[in-house]
Design a protein around this motif. Structure first.
Motif, PDB file in Angstrom:
ATOM      1  N   SER A   1       4.167  -5.710   8.862  1.00 41.77           N
ATOM      2  CA  SER A   1       4.236  -4.483   8.063  1.00 41.77           C
ATOM      3  C   SER A   1       5.695  -4.010   7.982  1.00 41.77           C
ATOM      4  CB  SER A   1       3.365  -3.431   8.751  1.00 41.77           C
ATOM      5  OG  SER A   1       3.685  -2.178   8.286  1.00 41.77           O
ATOM      6  N   LEU A   2       6.142  -3.707   6.782  1.00 36.02           N
ATOM      7  CA  LEU A   2       7.525  -3.227   6.601  1.00 36.02           C
ATOM      8  C   LEU A   2       7.495  -1.800   6.068  1.00 36.02           C
ATOM      9  CD1 LEU A   2       9.279  -6.221   4.754  1.00 36.02           C
ATOM     10  CD2 LEU A   2       8.892  -5.953   7.185  1.00 36.02           C
ATOM     11  N   THR A   3       8.138  -0.921   6.792  1.00 38.62           N
ATOM     12  CA  THR A   3       8.283   0.449   6.288  1.00 38.62           C
ATOM     13  C   THR A   3       9.697   0.904   6.566  1.00 38.62           C
ATOM     14  OG1 THR A   3       7.499   1.299   8.398  1.00 38.62           O
ATOM     15  CG2 THR A   3       5.893   1.208   6.632  1.00 38.62           C
ATOM     16  N   SER A   4      10.112   1.871   5.848  1.00 38.11           N
ATOM     17  CA  SER A   4      11.439   2.428   6.110  1.00 38.11           C
ATOM     18  C   SER A   4      11.304   3.925   6.227  1.00 38.11           C
ATOM     19  CB  SER A   4      12.399   2.061   4.980  1.00 38.11           C
ATOM     20  OG  SER A   4      13.636   2.659   5.219  1.00 38.11           O
ATOM     21  N   LYS A   5      11.328   4.381   7.460  1.00 33.71           N
ATOM     22  CA  LYS A   5      11.166   5.821   7.663  1.00 33.71           C
ATOM     23  C   LYS A   5      12.519   6.462   7.906  1.00 33.71           C
ATOM     24  CE  LYS A   5       6.534   5.475   9.526  1.00 33.71           C
ATOM     25  NZ  LYS A   5       5.767   5.305  10.749  1.00 33.71           N
TER      26      LYS A   5
ATOM     27  N   SER B   1      15.409   3.979   8.693  1.00 37.87           N
ATOM     28  CA  SER B   1      15.158   3.029   9.766  1.00 37.87           C
ATOM     29  C   SER B   1      15.479   1.611   9.289  1.00 37.87           C
ATOM     30  CB  SER B   1      13.701   3.178  10.194  1.00 37.87           C
ATOM     31  OG  SER B   1      13.083   1.937  10.259  1.00 37.87           O
ATOM     32  N   LYS B   2      16.088   0.816  10.188  1.00 35.11           N
ATOM     33  CA  LYS B   2      16.525  -0.528   9.794  1.00 35.11           C
ATOM     34  C   LYS B   2      15.647  -1.621  10.411  1.00 35.11           C
ATOM     35  CE  LYS B   2      21.227   1.112   9.388  1.00 35.11           C
ATOM     36  NZ  LYS B   2      22.359   1.476  10.225  1.00 35.11           N
ATOM     37  N   LYS B   3      14.582  -1.210  11.068  1.00 39.12           N
ATOM     38  CA  LYS B   3      13.744  -2.173  11.767  1.00 39.12           C
ATOM     39  C   LYS B   3      13.175  -3.221  10.801  1.00 39.12           C
ATOM     40  CE  LYS B   3       9.889  -2.319  15.009  1.00 39.12           C
ATOM     41  NZ  LYS B   3       8.725  -1.584  15.475  1.00 39.12           N
TER      42      LYS B   3
ATOM     43  N   GLU C   1      23.777 -11.122   6.421  1.00 37.10           N
ATOM     44  CA  GLU C   1      24.544 -10.046   5.759  1.00 37.10           C
ATOM     45  C   GLU C   1      23.884  -9.627   4.445  1.00 37.10           C
ATOM     46  OE1 GLU C   1      27.147  -8.308   6.951  1.00 37.10           O
ATOM     47  OE2 GLU C   1      26.727  -9.445   8.786  1.00 37.10           O
ATOM     48  N   ASP C   2      23.227 -10.623   3.801  1.00 32.33           N
ATOM     49  CA  ASP C   2      22.537 -10.309   2.532  1.00 32.33           C
ATOM     50  C   ASP C   2      21.417  -9.305   2.768  1.00 32.33           C
ATOM     51  OD1 ASP C   2      24.155 -12.023   1.253  1.00 32.33           O
ATOM     52  OD2 ASP C   2      22.679 -13.639   0.990  1.00 32.33           O
ATOM     53  N   ILE C   3      20.706  -9.486   3.887  1.00 31.15           N
ATOM     54  CA  ILE C   3      19.594  -8.579   4.195  1.00 31.15           C
ATOM     55  C   ILE C   3      20.114  -7.243   4.709  1.00 31.15           C
ATOM     56  CG2 ILE C   3      17.610  -8.265   5.760  1.00 31.15           C
ATOM     57  CD1 ILE C   3      16.984 -11.202   5.352  1.00 31.15           C
ATOM     58  N   LYS C   4      21.205  -7.307   5.445  1.00 30.81           N
ATOM     59  CA  LYS C   4      21.786  -6.093   6.036  1.00 30.81           C
ATOM     60  C   LYS C   4      22.158  -5.069   4.955  1.00 30.81           C
ATOM     61  CE  LYS C   4      24.858  -5.246   9.918  1.00 30.81           C
ATOM     62  NZ  LYS C   4      25.985  -5.778  10.676  1.00 30.81           N
ATOM     63  N   SER C   5      22.598  -5.594   3.801  1.00 31.99           N
ATOM     64  CA  SER C   5      23.077  -4.680   2.745  1.00 31.99           C
ATOM     65  C   SER C   5      21.949  -4.183   1.842  1.00 31.99           C
ATOM     66  CB  SER C   5      24.127  -5.403   1.893  1.00 31.99           C
ATOM     67  OG  SER C   5      23.521  -6.528   1.279  1.00 31.99           O
ATOM     68  N   LEU C   6      20.729  -4.648   2.091  1.00 35.61           N
ATOM     69  CA  LEU C   6      19.632  -4.274   1.179  1.00 35.61           C
ATOM     70  C   LEU C   6      19.105  -2.870   1.461  1.00 35.61           C
ATOM     71  CD1 LEU C   6      17.352  -7.468   1.091  1.00 35.61           C
ATOM     72  CD2 LEU C   6      19.005  -6.718  -0.614  1.00 35.61           C
ATOM     73  N   SER C   7      18.658  -2.215   0.406  1.00 37.78           N
ATOM     74  CA  SER C   7      17.895  -0.977   0.611  1.00 37.78           C
ATOM     75  C   SER C   7      16.417  -1.341   0.517  1.00 37.78           C
ATOM     76  CB  SER C   7      18.269   0.074  -0.436  1.00 37.78           C
ATOM     77  OG  SER C   7      18.097  -0.457  -1.723  1.00 37.78           O
ATOM     78  N   PHE C   8      15.592  -0.497   1.113  1.00 37.63           N
ATOM     79  CA  PHE C   8      14.177  -0.836   1.213  1.00 37.63           C
ATOM     80  C   PHE C   8      13.447  -0.539  -0.097  1.00 37.63           C
ATOM     81  CE2 PHE C   8       9.740   0.126   2.253  1.00 37.63           C
ATOM     82  CZ  PHE C   8       9.397  -1.035   2.918  1.00 37.63           C
ATOM     83  N   ASN C   9      13.053  -1.600  -0.765  1.00 37.74           N
ATOM     84  CA  ASN C   9      12.139  -1.449  -1.902  1.00 37.74           C
ATOM     85  C   ASN C   9      11.460  -2.785  -2.183  1.00 37.74           C
ATOM     86  OD1 ASN C   9      13.797  -3.004  -3.754  1.00 37.74           O
ATOM     87  ND2 ASN C   9      15.108  -1.176  -3.902  1.00 37.74           N
ATOM     88  N   GLU C  10      10.414  -2.713  -2.968  1.00 34.12           N
ATOM     89  CA  GLU C  10       9.587  -3.890  -3.252  1.00 34.12           C
ATOM     90  C   GLU C  10      10.398  -5.008  -3.909  1.00 34.12           C
ATOM     91  OE1 GLU C  10       5.695  -3.093  -5.246  1.00 34.12           O
ATOM     92  OE2 GLU C  10       6.425  -4.611  -6.634  1.00 34.12           O
ATOM     93  N   LYS C  11      11.270  -4.626  -4.809  1.00 33.02           N
ATOM     94  CA  LYS C  11      12.049  -5.603  -5.571  1.00 33.02           C
ATOM     95  C   LYS C  11      12.940  -6.448  -4.639  1.00 33.02           C
ATOM     96  CE  LYS C  11      15.343  -5.635  -9.361  1.00 33.02           C
ATOM     97  NZ  LYS C  11      16.280  -4.785 -10.084  1.00 33.02           N
ATOM     98  N   ASN C  12      13.623  -5.751  -3.709  1.00 35.29           N
ATOM     99  CA  ASN C  12      14.538  -6.457  -2.805  1.00 35.29           C
ATOM    100  C   ASN C  12      13.805  -7.385  -1.848  1.00 35.29           C
ATOM    101  OD1 ASN C  12      16.816  -5.385  -3.903  1.00 35.29           O
ATOM    102  ND2 ASN C  12      16.925  -3.656  -2.474  1.00 35.29           N
TER     103      ASN C  12
ATOM    104  N   GLU D   1       0.881  -1.175   0.000  1.00 37.64           N
ATOM    105  CA  GLU D   1       0.000   0.000   0.000  1.00 37.64           C
ATOM    106  C   GLU D   1       0.914   1.219   0.000  1.00 37.64           C
ATOM    107  OE1 GLU D   1      -1.746   1.275   3.549  1.00 37.64           O
ATOM    108  OE2 GLU D   1      -2.846   2.860   2.513  1.00 37.64           O
ATOM    109  N   ASN D   2       0.952   1.898  -1.119  1.00 38.63           N
ATOM    110  CA  ASN D   2       1.905   2.995  -1.314  1.00 38.63           C
ATOM    111  C   ASN D   2       3.326   2.530  -0.979  1.00 38.63           C
ATOM    112  OD1 ASN D   2       0.126   4.968  -2.306  1.00 38.63           O
ATOM    113  ND2 ASN D   2      -0.616   5.368  -0.250  1.00 38.63           N
ATOM    114  N   LYS D   3       3.946   3.113   0.044  1.00 36.35           N
ATOM    115  CA  LYS D   3       5.339   2.755   0.350  1.00 36.35           C
ATOM    116  C   LYS D   3       5.446   1.724   1.455  1.00 36.35           C
ATOM    117  CE  LYS D   3       7.320   7.036  -1.315  1.00 36.35           C
ATOM    118  NZ  LYS D   3       7.905   8.320  -0.955  1.00 36.35           N
TER     119      LYS D   3
END
Lengths: 127, 411
Positions: free
Chosen positions: B135-139, B154-156, B173-184, B120-122
């Motif tokens: 729910s996953l958000t990155s504020k 936010s890294k929560k 470590e694979d998750i740690k390096s990810l940026s927040f987006n739908e694709k990842n 839903e949106n971001k």
């Protein structure tokens, strides 16, 4: 709707706006009628103030000087054809083939006399 | 007689622009029957609360409102449905929505499997096999370190995601390096589902399969300024600033690609503008010069439109190129000698030699308001970035600046 569209498209708008108080006139063309006379055409190019034109006419002069109301050697006052374009037949002051003639349109309003551009020609160049 | 009367009236109130508008209006009217086929009613379905699926037409709304409700029609009558009336709905080959993830809201179905992903949106939502929803958000958050304030993401969400997928031996470590987006996030979910011996059904369909067309008319007011200056620095009598304010009329077609993005569209237009730049130069009481420049231009603006803030009145930014053809130009210099009340006139055509075609970059920023999904009114500010070389003269420099406002009525 179609009628309005045709009407809107068909009305030509060739008159330029202006900030000056007087209308402007242009000597557009002339054609020889015979060996001693020519037909001249003029048009009002600007009349932003909507001045009433009291007189339309043409002047002709001989030599290098442009004719004005004082030095012209022939004048014709004509009726306007549609309020904007007008024409008249002028007698040539002489028939010397090497004479240089100047012809110009003019108009008169209540406040101004406006002389248009001058067109120069020789009888020898008319044919 | 009547004809002359009409023509004089038309001239008096400067109706030339209206002539063009009438023609454009006729053009639009003539196009309308064909364009109805491009309506925003798209083939789709809805799933009733008892599980029955009904096929019909779904009203496509290219903004955030498809998370709160949707328009559906089986026959001629349409109705607005809210999340508590249905299990979900979808538009064929574009996207589907579920009401079973967040209370009183539809969320877009991104992928399903043992782990399912919704959006839903971001905000992203992960639903596990046993129905739990995360729910996953990155504020953005402010952090002060050694007296210096930093702005961090936010890294929560990474901890939550790792908590969900960790049973599948995924390297933290694979998750740690990810940026927040739908694709990842989707990539991690696919890995998890695969690890559980299942497949992931991806509902994203990023193609140009569907193209929606909005069309409308534009009425605007443009301020134009032509600055004439000599390249050699020697001032000529025609140098100066010529300003005008004119109407612009046009039609436009906005092509939207819902599979690709709700926010981006391609717009193509056809505008008409008559500019009259008049300059009166009085050197003395007896000598008056006046230059009358007239440009009648047809322009074809091509632009990308991006919605930068969604809502009931979305804010958009649009930028592109406009190809201008000056199909009717005149530039006349009048020199008047005044002696008393007698005026002697000389006239020179082509005082300025104007280029026939030019192209300019332009931008528009504006607000749109949709009325019951039937039509949309847009108010926008336009700027056409000045381009030099409008005058075909090597000794003149002439940037043509234009700015203004536009009112657009579209459906």
């Amino acid at each position: 709707m179609l009628f309005i569209a045709i009407l809107l498209v068909s009305c030509e708008d060739n008159v330029q706006p202006s900030e000056v108080d007087w209308p402007r006139v242009k000597t557009t063309s002339f054609t020889p009628v015979n060996n001693t006379s020519i037909r001249v055409e003029g048009t009002i190019t600007q009349n932003s103030k909507g001045s009433q034109i009291l007189e339309y006419g043409f002047l002709i002069g001989v030599g290098g000087l442009r004719p004005n109301l004082n030095n012209n050697q022939g004048i014709v006052i004509v009726e306007s054809q549609n309020g904007k374009d007008f024409s008249g037949q002028l007698e040539l002051p002489n028939t010397n083939p090497f004479s240089v003639f100047n012809v110009r349109a003019y108009i008169v309003t209540a406040e101004y006399t406006v002389l248009g551009n001058s067109i120069t020609f020789k009888i020898s160049n008319l044919d | 007689m009547l004809y002359d009367y009409f023509c004089k009236k038309i001239h008096f109130i400067k109706m030339q622009q209206l002539r063009i508008l009438s023609l454009l209006g006729l053009f639009i009217v003539s196009l309308s029957p064909n364009l109805k086929a491009q309506s925003d009613w798209l083939d789709g379905f809805m799933v009733k609360l008892d599980g029955d699926t009904i096929r019909g037409k779904v009203g496509y709304q290219g903004n955030a409102s498809h998370y709160s409700n949707f328009l559906f029609k089986e026959d001629k009558n349409s109705r607005l449905f809210s999340p508590n009336e249905v299990l979900g709905y979808g538009i064929d080959n574009i996207r589907s929505y579920s009401s079973q993830v967040v209370k009183d809201k539809f969320v877009e179905v991104v992928a399903t499997g043992p782990l399912s992903l919704y959006r839903e949106n971001k905000t992203l939502f992960i639903q596990t096999e046993n129905g739990e929803i995360y729910s996953l958000t990155s504020k953005q958050q402010r952090e002060i370190k050694d007296g210096v304030e930093y702005l961090n993401q936010s890294k929560k969400w990474k901890s939550i995601l790792y908590g969900i997928v960790s049973s599948c031996d995924i390297n933290p470590e694979d998750i740690k390096s990810l940026s927040f987006n739908e694709k990842n996030v989707l990539k991690q979910i696919k890995k998890y589902n695969s690890c559980k011996g299942s497949t992931t059904t991806d509902y994203r369909n990023k193609t140009f399969k569907k193209t929606l067309v909005d069309y409308g008319i534009l009425i605007g007011r443009r301020n134009s300024e032509l600055d004439i200056s000599s390249v050699d620095g020697i001032t000529k009598f025609v140098d100066g600033s010529y300003k005008t304010s004119d109407y612009v009329f046009g039609i436009l077609f906005d092509f939207r690609f819902p599979n690709l993005s709700d926010r981006i569209s391609l717009e193509l237009g056809l505008n008409h503008q008559s500019s009259l730049l008049l300059s009166k130069i009085t050197r003395s009481a007896n000598l008056i010069r006046e230059i009358v420049n007239r440009f009648d231009a047809i322009s074809v603006p091509i632009s990308l439109k991006i919605i930068i803030k969604e809502g009931s009145v979305p804010l958009f930014l649009q930028t592109g190129i406009t190809l201008q053809n000056y199909y009717n130009t005149s530039s006349v210099l009048y020199t008047d000698w005044r002696i008393g009340n007698v005026i002697e006139i000389s006239e020179r055509d082509r005082a300025f030699d104007i280029e026939r075609s030019r192209s300019y970059f332009w931008s528009r920023v504006g607000l749109s308001k949709s009325f019951k999904g039937l039509f949309k009114i847009t108010l926008a500010a336009d700027i056409v970035f000045p381009g030099s070389g409008l005058l075909n003269s090597i000794e003149k420099f002439s940037p043509f600046k234009q700015s203004g406002i536009s009112l657009i009525l579209a459906r």
